[in-house]
Motif scaffolding. Sequence first.
Motif, mmCIF file in Angstrom:
data_model
loop_
_atom_site.group_PDB
_atom_site.id
_atom_site.type_symbol
_atom_site.label_atom_id
_atom_site.label_comp_id
_atom_site.label_asym_id
_atom_site.label_seq_id
_atom_site.Cartn_x
_atom_site.Cartn_y
_atom_site.Cartn_z
ATOM 1 N N ARG A 200 5.202 -68.694 44.659
ATOM 2 C CA ARG A 200 6.056 -68.734 45.860
ATOM 3 C C ARG A 200 6.225 -70.170 46.350
ATOM 4 N N THR A 201 5.111 -70.884 46.383
ATOM 5 C CA THR A 201 5.155 -72.269 46.861
ATOM 6 C C THR A 201 6.049 -73.124 45.968
ATOM 7 N N ALA A 202 5.899 -72.968 44.665
ATOM 8 C CA ALA A 202 6.688 -73.773 43.722
ATOM 9 C C ALA A 202 8.168 -73.438 43.828
ATOM 10 N N LEU A 203 8.500 -72.153 43.889
ATOM 11 C CA LEU A 203 9.912 -71.762 43.948
ATOM 12 C C LEU A 203 10.548 -72.222 45.255
ATOM 13 N N GLN A 204 9.816 -72.087 46.357
ATOM 14 C CA GLN A 204 10.361 -72.537 47.637
ATOM 15 C C GLN A 204 10.648 -74.034 47.617
ATOM 16 N N GLU A 205 9.728 -74.817 47.044
ATOM 17 C CA GLU A 205 9.925 -76.267 46.996
ATOM 18 C C GLU A 205 11.069 -76.627 46.043
ATOM 19 N N LEU A 206 11.185 -75.918 44.921
ATOM 20 C CA LEU A 206 12.288 -76.171 43.993
ATOM 21 C C LEU A 206 13.639 -75.879 44.647
ATOM 22 N N LEU A 207 13.699 -74.814 45.416
ATOM 23 C CA LEU A 207 14.958 -74.488 46.107
ATOM 24 C C LEU A 207 15.310 -75.561 47.128
ATOM 25 N N THR A 208 14.305 -76.269 47.605
ATOM 26 C CA THR A 208 14.535 -77.357 48.561
ATOM 27 C C THR A 208 14.885 -78.660 47.858
ATOM 28 N N LEU A 209 14.173 -78.966 46.750
ATOM 29 C CA LEU A 209 14.352 -80.247 46.063
ATOM 30 C C LEU A 209 15.470 -80.233 45.032
ATOM 31 N N GLY A 210 15.683 -79.062 44.406
ATOM 32 C CA GLY A 210 16.598 -79.019 43.267
ATOM 33 C C GLY A 210 15.852 -79.373 41.992
ATOM 34 N N ARG A 211 16.494 -80.047 41.060
ATOM 35 C CA ARG A 211 15.892 -80.383 39.771
ATOM 36 C C ARG A 211 14.779 -81.419 39.952
ATOM 37 N N THR A 212 13.614 -81.152 39.309
ATOM 38 C CA THR A 212 12.502 -82.095 39.404
ATOM 39 C C THR A 212 11.549 -81.872 38.238
ATOM 40 N N THR A 213 10.568 -82.744 38.105
ATOM 41 C CA THR A 213 9.576 -82.631 37.033
ATOM 42 C C THR A 213 8.346 -81.879 37.542
ATOM 43 N N ALA A 214 7.524 -81.421 36.596
ATOM 44 C CA ALA A 214 6.314 -80.703 36.979
ATOM 45 C C ALA A 214 5.349 -81.585 37.765
ATOM 46 N N PRO A 215 5.091 -82.842 37.327
ATOM 47 C CA PRO A 215 4.172 -83.680 38.112
ATOM 48 C C PRO A 215 4.673 -83.932 39.525
ATOM 49 N N ASP A 216 5.983 -84.177 39.669
ATOM 50 C CA ASP A 216 6.525 -84.414 41.003
ATOM 51 C C ASP A 216 6.392 -83.168 41.873
#
Length: 282
Positions: free
Chosen positions: A20-36
Amino acid sequence: MATTEAERLLERLDLTEYERTALQELLTLGRTTAPDLAEATGIPKARIYGVLDKLVDRGFVELIPERPKKYQPKPPGEILDRAVENERQSYEQSRAEIEEIRDEFLDTFGSLYESAAADVTPTEELFAVVDVGDPSETETRQLYHEADDQVQVLTKSFEYFPSIEPAFADAVDRDVDVSVLFVDPELLSAENRPVQQDRVESLRSEYPSVGIRFSEEPLPWRGTFADPSMDYDTGTAILLVEEKDVPLHKRKAAVTENGSFVAGLSRYFDLIWEHESNSNPF
């Protein structure tokens, strides 16, 4: 959107806390790397790739084969569509697995069930027994939700009312006729009297359509009865008898859908209500 609101919505997708945390942040950031993403969310770097792989497998996130690899969330509409498809596939798989064992299951348990059912007497079918507390309150809430016309309550002080109030309110909102018969406060312990007074004041303030009276004598049992019929063909009840020397947490409540029994309980309620109760003892 508030964080708590976003978390509530994501919980409906049956994700782990990290997912949930990862998906929520991805929806906020858009495309990004795993370390970021790990740095932005606090998810341990040793776990972040596994979390993202799960989101990719479920179709919520797209893997971009660049160097370094990047992850991009699907649009929210596609995420929901994919969640529905995932559930459908899971259901179909479970259904197929159950169908595979149908014949063996019926052969193994069918004769056992029929043998046991043949030994059940009418008395054993009259009641189901549940523990007093959460189980009995769950049954009571269901009774209110399923009531169509009438609910009658026999109670000392209605101390459990807060736990069933939403179901109680639902019945009142649907114009179910609700009546509550309390024990006269003079018959209560000093501990129960203020509880009863608080419940009565709340009912009169918040639910003015609810009938309230007070039994002039102690009640041998307490409970809730719904939709009784003098034709003995409908009705549900949950009740427990007075057991002064038994702690509440050790008591049992009886649940019945026997129309004749519920009609008898309702008739008892009506007689007390009409002839052995008063409207305002305070």
